[in-house]
Design a protein around this motif. Sequence first.
Motif, PDB file in Angstrom:
ATOM      1  N   GLN A  42     -64.450  -3.798 -21.043  1.00 49.75           N
ATOM      2  CA  GLN A  42     -65.413  -2.917 -20.371  1.00 49.75           C
ATOM      3  C   GLN A  42     -65.268  -2.929 -18.849  1.00 49.75           C
ATOM      4  O   GLN A  42     -66.240  -3.094 -18.123  1.00 49.75           O
ATOM      5  CB  GLN A  42     -66.835  -3.268 -20.773  1.00 49.75           C
ATOM      6  CG  GLN A  42     -67.103  -3.053 -22.233  1.00 49.75           C
ATOM      7  CD  GLN A  42     -68.538  -3.354 -22.602  1.00 49.75           C
ATOM      8  OE1 GLN A  42     -69.307  -3.888 -21.829  1.00 49.75           O
ATOM      9  NE2 GLN A  42     -68.906  -2.992 -23.808  1.00 49.75           N
ATOM     10  N   HIS A  43     -64.059  -2.776 -18.351  1.00 52.15           N
ATOM     11  CA  HIS A  43     -63.756  -2.681 -16.925  1.00 52.15           C
ATOM     12  C   HIS A  43     -63.953  -3.991 -16.163  1.00 52.15           C
ATOM     13  O   HIS A  43     -64.032  -3.998 -14.949  1.00 52.15           O
ATOM     14  CB  HIS A  43     -64.551  -1.552 -16.247  1.00 52.15           C
ATOM     15  CG  HIS A  43     -64.319  -0.218 -16.869  1.00 52.15           C
ATOM     16  ND1 HIS A  43     -63.186   0.517 -16.638  1.00 52.15           N
ATOM     17  CD2 HIS A  43     -65.061   0.502 -17.733  1.00 52.15           C
ATOM     18  CE1 HIS A  43     -63.251   1.641 -17.324  1.00 52.15           C
ATOM     19  NE2 HIS A  43     -64.374   1.655 -18.006  1.00 52.15           N
ATOM     20  N   TRP A  44     -64.079  -5.129 -16.853  1.00 51.68           N
ATOM     21  CA  TRP A  44     -64.196  -6.436 -16.216  1.00 51.68           C
ATOM     22  C   TRP A  44     -62.823  -7.094 -16.182  1.00 51.68           C
ATOM     23  O   TRP A  44     -62.065  -7.036 -17.151  1.00 51.68           O
ATOM     24  CB  TRP A  44     -65.184  -7.333 -16.959  1.00 51.68           C
ATOM     25  CG  TRP A  44     -66.597  -6.905 -16.755  1.00 51.68           C
ATOM     26  CD1 TRP A  44     -67.314  -6.060 -17.540  1.00 51.68           C
ATOM     27  CD2 TRP A  44     -67.470  -7.291 -15.694  1.00 51.68           C
ATOM     28  NE1 TRP A  44     -68.583  -5.894 -17.041  1.00 51.68           N
ATOM     29  CE2 TRP A  44     -68.703  -6.649 -15.895  1.00 51.68           C
ATOM     30  CE3 TRP A  44     -67.330  -8.123 -14.585  1.00 51.68           C
ATOM     31  CZ2 TRP A  44     -69.784  -6.808 -15.041  1.00 51.68           C
ATOM     32  CZ3 TRP A  44     -68.411  -8.288 -13.736  1.00 51.68           C
ATOM     33  CH2 TRP A  44     -69.617  -7.637 -13.965  1.00 51.68           C
ATOM     34  N   TYR A  45     -62.487  -7.729 -15.051  1.00 51.64           N
ATOM     35  CA  TYR A  45     -61.186  -8.352 -14.849  1.00 51.64           C
ATOM     36  C   TYR A  45     -61.356  -9.732 -14.234  1.00 51.64           C
ATOM     37  O   TYR A  45     -62.345  -9.995 -13.551  1.00 51.64           O
ATOM     38  CB  TYR A  45     -60.308  -7.492 -13.931  1.00 51.64           C
ATOM     39  CG  TYR A  45     -60.041  -6.134 -14.532  1.00 51.64           C
ATOM     40  CD1 TYR A  45     -58.947  -5.934 -15.356  1.00 51.64           C
ATOM     41  CD2 TYR A  45     -60.905  -5.075 -14.301  1.00 51.64           C
ATOM     42  CE1 TYR A  45     -58.718  -4.698 -15.940  1.00 51.64           C
ATOM     43  CE2 TYR A  45     -60.680  -3.839 -14.885  1.00 51.64           C
ATOM     44  CZ  TYR A  45     -59.589  -3.660 -15.693  1.00 51.64           C
ATOM     45  OH  TYR A  45     -59.368  -2.446 -16.269  1.00 51.64           O
ATOM     46  N   ARG A  46     -60.361 -10.594 -14.444  1.00 54.40           N
ATOM     47  CA  ARG A  46     -60.330 -11.904 -13.811  1.00 54.40           C
ATOM     48  C   ARG A  46     -59.074 -11.950 -12.945  1.00 54.40           C
ATOM     49  O   ARG A  46     -57.950 -11.978 -13.460  1.00 54.40           O
ATOM     50  CB  ARG A  46     -60.298 -13.029 -14.830  1.00 54.40           C
ATOM     51  CG  ARG A  46     -60.252 -14.427 -14.200  1.00 54.40           C
ATOM     52  CD  ARG A  46     -60.197 -15.529 -15.232  1.00 54.40           C
ATOM     53  NE  ARG A  46     -61.323 -15.508 -16.135  1.00 54.40           N
ATOM     54  CZ  ARG A  46     -62.548 -15.995 -15.870  1.00 54.40           C
ATOM     55  NH1 ARG A  46     -62.786 -16.542 -14.712  1.00 54.40           N
ATOM     56  NH2 ARG A  46     -63.509 -15.933 -16.768  1.00 54.40           N
ATOM     57  N   SER A  47     -59.283 -11.959 -11.633  1.00 56.35           N
ATOM     58  CA  SER A  47     -58.174 -11.996 -10.688  1.00 56.35           C
ATOM     59  C   SER A  47     -58.739 -12.340  -9.320  1.00 56.35           C
ATOM     60  O   SER A  47     -59.948 -12.303  -9.102  1.00 56.35           O
ATOM     61  CB  SER A  47     -57.475 -10.629 -10.648  1.00 56.35           C
ATOM     62  OG  SER A  47     -56.426 -10.641  -9.722  1.00 56.35           O
ATOM     63  N   SER A  48     -57.858 -12.614  -8.383  1.00 54.65           N
ATOM     64  CA  SER A  48     -58.325 -12.865  -7.015  1.00 54.65           C
ATOM     65  C   SER A  48     -58.580 -11.525  -6.321  1.00 54.65           C
ATOM     66  O   SER A  48     -57.940 -10.510  -6.634  1.00 54.65           O
ATOM     67  CB  SER A  48     -57.290 -13.672  -6.236  1.00 54.65           C
ATOM     68  OG  SER A  48     -56.166 -12.868  -5.953  1.00 54.65           O
ATOM     69  N   LEU A  49     -59.503 -11.535  -5.401  1.00 60.67           N
ATOM     70  CA  LEU A  49     -59.789 -10.315  -4.637  1.00 60.67           C
ATOM     71  C   LEU A  49     -58.625  -9.952  -3.717  1.00 60.67           C
ATOM     72  O   LEU A  49     -58.439  -8.784  -3.391  1.00 60.67           O
ATOM     73  CB  LEU A  49     -61.079 -10.471  -3.840  1.00 60.67           C
ATOM     74  CG  LEU A  49     -62.349 -10.542  -4.680  1.00 60.67           C
ATOM     75  CD1 LEU A  49     -63.560 -10.793  -3.806  1.00 60.67           C
ATOM     76  CD2 LEU A  49     -62.529  -9.272  -5.488  1.00 60.67           C
ATOM     77  N   GLU A  50     -57.831 -10.940  -3.317  1.00 59.38           N
ATOM     78  CA  GLU A  50     -56.648 -10.668  -2.497  1.00 59.38           C
ATOM     79  C   GLU A  50     -55.636  -9.830  -3.281  1.00 59.38           C
ATOM     80  O   GLU A  50     -55.042  -8.898  -2.749  1.00 59.38           O
ATOM     81  CB  GLU A  50     -56.005 -11.976  -2.017  1.00 59.38           C
ATOM     82  CG  GLU A  50     -56.841 -12.756  -1.037  1.00 59.38           C
ATOM     83  CD  GLU A  50     -57.941 -13.583  -1.692  1.00 59.38           C
ATOM     84  OE1 GLU A  50     -57.888 -13.820  -2.934  1.00 59.38           O
ATOM     85  OE2 GLU A  50     -58.875 -13.976  -0.987  1.00 59.38           O
ATOM     86  N   THR A  51     -55.466 -10.165  -4.566  1.00 58.13           N
ATOM     87  CA  THR A  51     -54.565  -9.386  -5.420  1.00 58.13           C
ATOM     88  C   THR A  51     -55.090  -7.968  -5.581  1.00 58.13           C
ATOM     89  O   THR A  51     -54.332  -6.995  -5.463  1.00 58.13           O
ATOM     90  CB  THR A  51     -54.414 -10.056  -6.798  1.00 58.13           C
ATOM     91  OG1 THR A  51     -53.887 -11.360  -6.615  1.00 58.13           O
ATOM     92  CG2 THR A  51     -53.516  -9.251  -7.710  1.00 58.13           C
ATOM     93  N   LEU A  52     -56.376  -7.842  -5.832  1.00 54.52           N
ATOM     94  CA  LEU A  52     -56.983  -6.516  -5.973  1.00 54.52           C
ATOM     95  C   LEU A  52     -56.795  -5.704  -4.701  1.00 54.52           C
ATOM     96  O   LEU A  52     -56.402  -4.534  -4.758  1.00 54.52           O
ATOM     97  CB  LEU A  52     -58.470  -6.637  -6.303  1.00 54.52           C
ATOM     98  CG  LEU A  52     -59.241  -5.318  -6.335  1.00 54.52           C
ATOM     99  CD1 LEU A  52     -58.718  -4.418  -7.448  1.00 54.52           C
ATOM    100  CD2 LEU A  52     -60.720  -5.574  -6.486  1.00 54.52           C
TER     101      LEU A  52
END
Length: 141
Positions: free
Chosen positions: A90-100
């Motif tokens: 449902q549009h939720w992700y686990r990653s760093s904000l730097e990568t995003l």
Amino acid sequence: MPVDIAMPRNLVERRKNFGYAAVCAVGFDADPGVFRLAPAENIEALLPQLQPGRWERLHFAKVVWTPGLPVARTLVLAAERFLANVHLGQHWYRSSLETLTAVLLAEAAALRSAVWSHAELLARLKAQADREADRFAAGVI
């Protein structure tokens, strides 16, 4: 660190009139590496729409402003494709904000589209309002 999206009412109206839209990463304090991606024209209404689905208090983890909703949607789709292997549903992700941030900036560069941080957009809107006020004061309409 949550992003404060506060903006004076006159700048909110100016932002809406010029058609700016945001790419928002909404997160919560309990797990700072998890966020939800969404494009939004009316950013002030986004958190109240998402909050009923979560018991944790949500906040804006990252906000990138674009020249319009089509660009914001394109950036969100590109980020979702890139982050597909860390998709939680449902549009939720686990990653760093730097990568995003890197993904969003790379896609914006590929589109040859300008993007702004929240502080940069505020400065841009204030400068536009000041130029219009100066022109009005000089009698140029």
